[in-house]
Design an enzyme around this catalytic site. Sequence first.
Site, PDB file in Angstrom:
ATOM      1  N   GLU A  42       0.970  -0.963  -0.069  1.00 53.34           N
ATOM      2  CA  GLU A  42       0.381  -0.063  -0.118  1.00 53.34           C
ATOM      3  C   GLU A  42       0.904   1.153  -0.181  1.00 53.34           C
ATOM      4  OE1 GLU A  42      -3.071   2.116   3.361  1.00 53.34           O
ATOM      5  OE2 GLU A  42      -1.848   0.538   3.455  1.00 53.34           O
ATOM      6  N   LYS A 110      -9.361   1.830  -1.532  1.00 44.14           N
ATOM      7  CA  LYS A 110      -9.708   1.467   0.097  1.00 44.14           C
ATOM      8  C   LYS A 110     -11.765   1.542   0.809  1.00 44.14           C
ATOM      9  CE  LYS A 110      -7.117   0.732   4.296  1.00 44.14           C
ATOM     10  NZ  LYS A 110      -5.677   1.879   4.946  1.00 44.14           N
ATOM     11  N   CYS A 146      -5.075  -3.183   3.579  1.00 44.75           N
ATOM     12  CA  CYS A 146      -4.538  -2.886   4.985  1.00 44.75           C
ATOM     13  C   CYS A 146      -5.927  -3.446   6.190  1.00 44.75           C
ATOM     14  CB  CYS A 146      -3.718  -2.012   4.932  1.00 44.75           C
ATOM     15  SG  CYS A 146      -2.637  -1.455   6.587  1.00 44.75           S
TER      16      CYS A 146
END
Length: 267
Positions: A42, A110, A146
């Site tokens: 990321e 995300k 994440c």
Amino acid sequence: MRVALCQISVGDDPHENLQTALGAIAEAAATPGGADLAVLPEATVVRFGNDLAAAAEPLDGPFVTALRDAAREHGTAVVAGVFEPASGGRVHNTVVGIDADGGLAGSYRKIHLFDAFGDRESDDVAPGDKPVVLDLAGTRVGLITCYDVRFPELARALVDQGAEVLVVPAAWAQGVFKEEHWTTLVRARAIENTTWVVAVDKAPDRSRPPRGAPGGVGRSQLIDPMGTVVADLGPFPAVRVADLDPGVTAQVRAFLPALEHRRPDLF
């Protein structure tokens, strides 16, 4: 399928970070047998704690274009985390998937933002709103970024959409028990979905960013559908190429048909 876990360091200079990313892709491709898919962390463009809006680019900008050129040059599909401009001065924390011929297979923004442990990712990042599964290296790849990995419903939705492999780029925040959380959660997503997980964190920061706490715990892992850790990169920058056998998934699901035993009539 040969997968390269590219656990690179990410600093404050986007140009230096791009050179590090390109070097990792080249190293993966130069491994005997090469790599079908190279996965980077990321936020490969610049580490958190910097002005993300200043570093953000559209997906046809120079950073992603350079990654596409590298994928084409080496014949290796690539997954990497970047930042796209968003409204209101914020950015999207985006993962791009690039074909081995350099084409943009798609992108994922995300969904779950890291507003936890005293951090406020949502101050700088606008959330996405759609799970994404891409066709990469001949495989259906579900993307998780994440903090997303703490939400098992996202991984399950991706598997329901046909994901054969879950890929998790991360810049996992450092802190008490954080490494334990990372290694536990990525294995849990593999076990509960009886699927392969490719989890790539950035190498740990050795200095404090301009603002906020250091990030990255390392411990990038390739995990099979039984939860076996096939590769663990430890705490230092590294590129590791390992074999991912999709046939193992069918073997595991034949004697552990947990997905078939779900009760959608109740839950």
